[in-house]
Design an enzyme around this catalytic site. Structure first.
Site, PDB file in Angstrom:
ATOM      1  CE1 TYR A   1      -4.189  -2.990   5.703  1.00 18.64           C
ATOM      2  CE2 TYR A   1      -3.483  -0.718   5.322  1.00 18.64           C
ATOM      3  CZ  TYR A   1      -3.862  -1.955   4.835  1.00 18.64           C
ATOM      4  OH  TYR A   1      -3.898  -2.176   3.468  1.00 18.64           O
TER       5      TYR A   1
ATOM      6  CE  LYS B   1      -1.546  -4.537   3.417  1.00 24.79           C
ATOM      7  NZ  LYS B   1      -1.795  -5.895   2.915  1.00 24.79           N
TER       8      LYS B   1
ATOM      9  CB  SER C   1      -0.861  -0.036   1.268  1.00 26.12           C
ATOM     10  OG  SER C   1      -1.472   1.203   1.484  1.00 26.12           O
TER      11      SER C   1
HETATM   12  P1  NAD Z   1     -11.058  -7.067   1.137  1.00 25.40           P
HETATM   13  O1  NAD Z   1     -11.282  -7.056   2.596  1.00 25.40           O
HETATM   14  O2  NAD Z   1     -12.194  -6.748   0.240  1.00 25.40           O
HETATM   15  O3  NAD Z   1     -10.470  -8.484   0.684  1.00 25.40           O
HETATM   16  C1  NAD Z   1      -9.643  -9.256   1.528  1.00 25.40           C
HETATM   17  C2  NAD Z   1     -10.214 -10.663   1.542  1.00 25.40           C
HETATM   18  O4  NAD Z   1      -9.349 -11.483   2.357  1.00 25.40           O
HETATM   19  C3  NAD Z   1     -11.614 -10.751   2.142  1.00 25.40           C
HETATM   20  O5  NAD Z   1     -12.455 -11.456   1.252  1.00 25.40           O
HETATM   21  C4  NAD Z   1     -11.413 -11.511   3.461  1.00 25.40           C
HETATM   22  O6  NAD Z   1     -12.540 -12.324   3.758  1.00 25.40           O
HETATM   23  C5  NAD Z   1     -10.164 -12.315   3.169  1.00 25.40           C
HETATM   24  N1  NAD Z   1      -9.355 -12.655   4.361  1.00 25.40           N
HETATM   25  C6  NAD Z   1      -8.943 -11.821   5.345  1.00 25.40           C
HETATM   26  N2  NAD Z   1      -8.224 -12.508   6.249  1.00 25.40           N
HETATM   27  C7  NAD Z   1      -8.159 -13.794   5.818  1.00 25.40           C
HETATM   28  C8  NAD Z   1      -7.562 -14.989   6.321  1.00 25.40           C
HETATM   29  N3  NAD Z   1      -6.887 -15.022   7.476  1.00 25.40           N
HETATM   30  N4  NAD Z   1      -7.709 -16.128   5.599  1.00 25.40           N
HETATM   31  C9  NAD Z   1      -8.400 -16.131   4.445  1.00 25.40           C
HETATM   32  N5  NAD Z   1      -9.004 -15.044   3.940  1.00 25.40           N
HETATM   33  C10 NAD Z   1      -8.874 -13.895   4.613  1.00 25.40           C
HETATM   34  O7  NAD Z   1      -9.810  -6.090   0.834  1.00 25.40           O
HETATM   35  P2  NAD Z   1      -9.309  -5.478  -0.543  1.00 25.40           P
HETATM   36  O8  NAD Z   1      -9.693  -4.053  -0.590  1.00 25.40           O
HETATM   37  O9  NAD Z   1      -9.657  -6.370  -1.673  1.00 25.40           O
HETATM   38  O10 NAD Z   1      -7.745  -5.512  -0.262  1.00 25.40           O
HETATM   39  C11 NAD Z   1      -6.943  -6.577  -0.718  1.00 25.40           C
HETATM   40  C12 NAD Z   1      -5.525  -6.366  -0.264  1.00 25.40           C
HETATM   41  O11 NAD Z   1      -5.047  -5.126  -0.758  1.00 25.40           O
HETATM   42  C13 NAD Z   1      -5.353  -6.303   1.251  1.00 25.40           C
HETATM   43  O12 NAD Z   1      -4.135  -6.926   1.574  1.00 25.40           O
HETATM   44  C14 NAD Z   1      -5.280  -4.828   1.536  1.00 25.40           C
HETATM   45  O13 NAD Z   1      -4.556  -4.552   2.690  1.00 25.40           O
HETATM   46  C15 NAD Z   1      -4.539  -4.334   0.308  1.00 25.40           C
HETATM   47  N6  NAD Z   1      -4.805  -2.927  -0.016  1.00 25.40           N
HETATM   48  C16 NAD Z   1      -6.081  -2.491  -0.133  1.00 25.40           C
HETATM   49  C17 NAD Z   1      -6.337  -1.168  -0.425  1.00 25.40           C
HETATM   50  C18 NAD Z   1      -7.751  -0.647  -0.505  1.00 25.40           C
HETATM   51  O14 NAD Z   1      -7.943   0.557  -0.337  1.00 25.40           O
HETATM   52  N7  NAD Z   1      -8.741  -1.479  -0.785  1.00 25.40           N
HETATM   53  C19 NAD Z   1      -5.261  -0.283  -0.616  1.00 25.40           C
HETATM   54  C20 NAD Z   1      -3.952  -0.779  -0.504  1.00 25.40           C
HETATM   55  C21 NAD Z   1      -3.728  -2.107  -0.197  1.00 25.40           C
HETATM   56  C1  WQD Z   2      -9.503   9.448   0.778  1.00 22.69           C
HETATM   57  C2  WQD Z   2      -9.702  10.931   1.035  1.00 22.69           C
HETATM   58  C3  WQD Z   2     -10.071  11.483   3.355  1.00 22.69           C
HETATM   59  C4  WQD Z   2     -13.907   9.441   3.700  1.00 22.69           C
HETATM   60  C5  WQD Z   2      -6.938   4.478   2.890  1.00 22.69           C
HETATM   61  C6  WQD Z   2      -5.930   3.817   3.791  1.00 22.69           C
HETATM   62  C7  WQD Z   2      -4.711   3.425   2.986  1.00 22.69           C
HETATM   63  C8  WQD Z   2      -5.107   2.575   1.792  1.00 22.69           C
HETATM   64  C9  WQD Z   2      -6.181   3.231   0.974  1.00 22.69           C
HETATM   65  C10 WQD Z   2      -5.029   0.266   2.384  1.00 22.69           C
HETATM   66  C11 WQD Z   2      -8.974  11.413   2.287  1.00 22.69           C
HETATM   67  C12 WQD Z   2     -11.291  11.810   2.503  1.00 22.69           C
HETATM   68  C13 WQD Z   2     -12.728   9.951   3.210  1.00 22.69           C
HETATM   69  C14 WQD Z   2     -14.949  10.348   4.065  1.00 22.69           C
HETATM   70  C15 WQD Z   2     -13.547  12.175   3.390  1.00 22.69           C
HETATM   71  N1  WQD Z   2      -5.668   1.313   2.213  1.00 22.69           N
HETATM   72  N2  WQD Z   2     -12.544  11.290   3.053  1.00 22.69           N
HETATM   73  N3  WQD Z   2     -14.722  11.680   3.881  1.00 22.69           N
HETATM   74  O1  WQD Z   2      -7.232   7.493   3.722  1.00 22.69           O
HETATM   75  O2  WQD Z   2      -6.290   7.901   1.413  1.00 22.69           O
HETATM   76  O3  WQD Z   2      -6.344   5.630   2.322  1.00 22.69           O
HETATM   77  O4  WQD Z   2      -7.287   3.581   1.828  1.00 22.69           O
HETATM   78  O5  WQD Z   2      -3.856   0.064   2.295  1.00 22.69           O
HETATM   79  O6  WQD Z   2      -3.871   2.730   3.848  1.00 22.69           O
HETATM   80  O7  WQD Z   2      -5.563   4.730   4.815  1.00 22.69           O
HETATM   81  O8  WQD Z   2      -8.455   6.669   1.652  1.00 22.69           O
HETATM   82  O9  WQD Z   2     -10.795   6.667   0.900  1.00 22.69           O
HETATM   83  O10 WQD Z   2     -10.314   6.755   3.382  1.00 22.69           O
HETATM   84  O11 WQD Z   2      -9.818   8.743   1.972  1.00 22.69           O
HETATM   85  O12 WQD Z   2     -13.398  13.395   3.249  1.00 22.69           O
HETATM   86  O13 WQD Z   2     -16.013   9.961   4.536  1.00 22.69           O
HETATM   87  O14 WQD Z   2     -11.082  11.181   1.267  1.00 22.69           O
HETATM   88  O15 WQD Z   2      -9.850  12.478   4.295  1.00 22.69           O
HETATM   89  O16 WQD Z   2      -8.506  12.692   2.014  1.00 22.69           O
HETATM   90  P1  WQD Z   2      -7.042   7.033   2.356  1.00 22.69           P
HETATM   91  P2  WQD Z   2      -9.921   7.132   2.005  1.00 22.69           P
END
Ligand code: NAD
Ligand code: WQD
Length: 337
Positions: A148, A152, A123
């Site tokens: 969290y 990562k 991330s």
């Molecule tokens: P998500 O929660 O939709 O998907 C994760 C899936 O993993 C879920 O279906 C959950 O049931 C499953 N899971 C969790 N723990 C588990 C375990 N112990 N065993 C088996 N299954 C398990 O999340 P996402 O948004 O699809 O994110 C996917 C990956 O990308 C994650 O590692 C997340 O940290 C990373 N990521 C997400 C974002 C974002 O904003 N969505 C941003 C950066 C990184």
């Molecule tokens: C985006 C912008 C908020 C909600 C998060 C995690 C990051 C990564 C991606 C996993 C920001 C603003 C949001 C609301 C708002 N995930 N906002 N009102 O914070 O950039 O990143 O998701 O790895 O680790 O921290 O994403 O979508 O929460 O926010 O004004 O109700 O929208 O302040 O500027 P963020 P977000």
């Protein structure tokens, strides 16, 4: 066969479809802790067949080992993790156990099998408040502001250290910026449980009437319109990047067997610009109010995408409007049928 952990989750489900479309055989592992089995129906419709699914909590070491014994796994894409930043502050051990325990189990399973190619969901959170924009992969990793985020950072280190000593393990960590949007068919998308923490699902749920109004967290940041800037990337672009990264791993010849890539569009958009995009593509105004800043938010984060462009040959294709339009279509189909 490609093992996709967390394959019923948001990014995992879109990647599974992309893999199937490109002819890969997939096995999905998920414990349904943050997803629903019905996602498999959407995947089946889009793939034309139902991929193998195993319900398994990856914290169970024996279950993970058994996967590698029963299937001929040539690549692993590891999405499974808990991802709620705020929750991780209150439940650090749960996050360390799930995000790092599952990772270690997988790497041990791979080691026992003799190696494989591995892709890790990292991330942009690892960069924190970056000193320079756009953010390159060479930017220093900042002290994590949440458990969290720390999972990562430490996850990347665990993989890098393991690759050094196991020449048959080759890995790529993909640092996603802000994933948004849904499959253009509207058959799969993001399914946040409870009140969404992320901006775009909050906007679409407000647009559909499920939430009264969006709170914009602060308009006194040092940006043009005072709201924070992020790099919002369409989940379909992300999904394609994983397939490309799998190919890269087949040719990867660098000394460390480990690489890191940013996945973003390279463009920053403010919160108000995202709201305007929603209003444009939906043709309706959005209820919102300005409230105090959310603790922990960085002012600006957007990717330098040159490394992914050059080495992976990958560039994001979708615009912000296209991504928001797909998120809106998904919200309408999901809620209204
Ligand atoms: P998500 O929660 O939709 O998907 C994760 C899936 O993993 C879920 O279906 C959950 O049931 C499953 N899971 C969790 N723990 C588990 C375990 N112990 N065993 C088996 N299954 C398990 O999340 P996402 O948004 O699809 O994110 C996917 C990956 O990308 C994650 O590692 C997340 O940290 C990373 N990521 C997400 C974002 C974002 O904003 N969505 C941003 C950066 C990184
Ligand atoms: C985006 C912008 C908020 C909600 C998060 C995690 C990051 C990564 C991606 C996993 C920001 C603003 C949001 C609301 C708002 N995930 N906002 N009102 O914070 O950039 O990143 O998701 O790895 O680790 O921290 O994403 O979508 O929460 O926010 O004004 O109700 O929208 O302040 O500027 P963020 P977000």
């Amino acid at each position: 066969m490609i093992l996709v952990t967390g394959g019923l989750g948001y990014i995992g489900s879109h990647t599974v479809v992309e893999l199937c479309v490109k002819g890969h055989q997939v096995i999905i592992v998920d414990d349904l802790s943050n997803s629903q089995l019905s996602v498999l129906d959407g995947i089946e419709e889009l793939c034309g067949h139902r991929p193998i699914f195993e319900r398994l909590d990856l914290r169970h070491k024996n279950g993970v080992e058994s996967l590698f014994e029963r299937y001929d796994i040539t690549g692993v894409i590891h999405f499974a993790a808990s991802k709620a930043v705020g929750e991780s502050v209150h439940r650090p051990l749960q996050y360390y156990e799930n995000n790092l325990g599952a990772l270690v189990n997988l790497l041990q399973g791979i080691k026992k099998k003799g190696g494989t190619n591995f892709i890790f969901s990292s991330s942009c959170t690892v960069y924190g408040e970056a000193d320079e924009l756009p953010i390159t992969e060479a930017a220093p990793v900042k002290p994590a502001t949440s458990p969290y985020g720390n999972t990562k950072q430490v996850g990347e280190e665990i993989i890098r250290d393991t690759c050094k000593v196991h020449p048959k393990l080759k890995a790529i960590a993909l640092r996603y910026f802000n994933p948004i949007g849904a499959h253009p068919s509207g058959k799969i998308g993001e399914l946040p449980l409870g009140v969404p923490q992320n901006l775009v699902p909050y906007i679409t749920q407000t647009g559909i009437g499920l939430r009264k109004e969006l709170s914009v967290f602060g308009n006194d940041y040092p940006t043009e319109d005072g709201t924070c800037i992020r790099d919002y990337i369409h989940v379909m672009d992300l999904a394609r990047a994983h397939v490309v990264a799998l190919h890269r791993l087949k040719e990867q010849r660098n000394e460390d067997n480990y690489e890191v890539f940013n996945l973003g569009t390279g463009n920053g958009s403010s919160v108000l610009e995202v709201i305007q995009s929603f209003e444009r593509v939906s043709g309706q105004p959005l209820n919102y109010k300005i409230v105090d800043r959310r603790p922990g938010d960085v002012t600006e984060a957007y990717a330098d995408t040159e490394k992914a462009n050059k080495i992976l040959g990958w560039t994001a294709r979708f615009t912000l409007d296209e991504a928001i339009a797909s998120a809106w279509l998904w919200e309408k189909k999901n809620r209204l049928g």
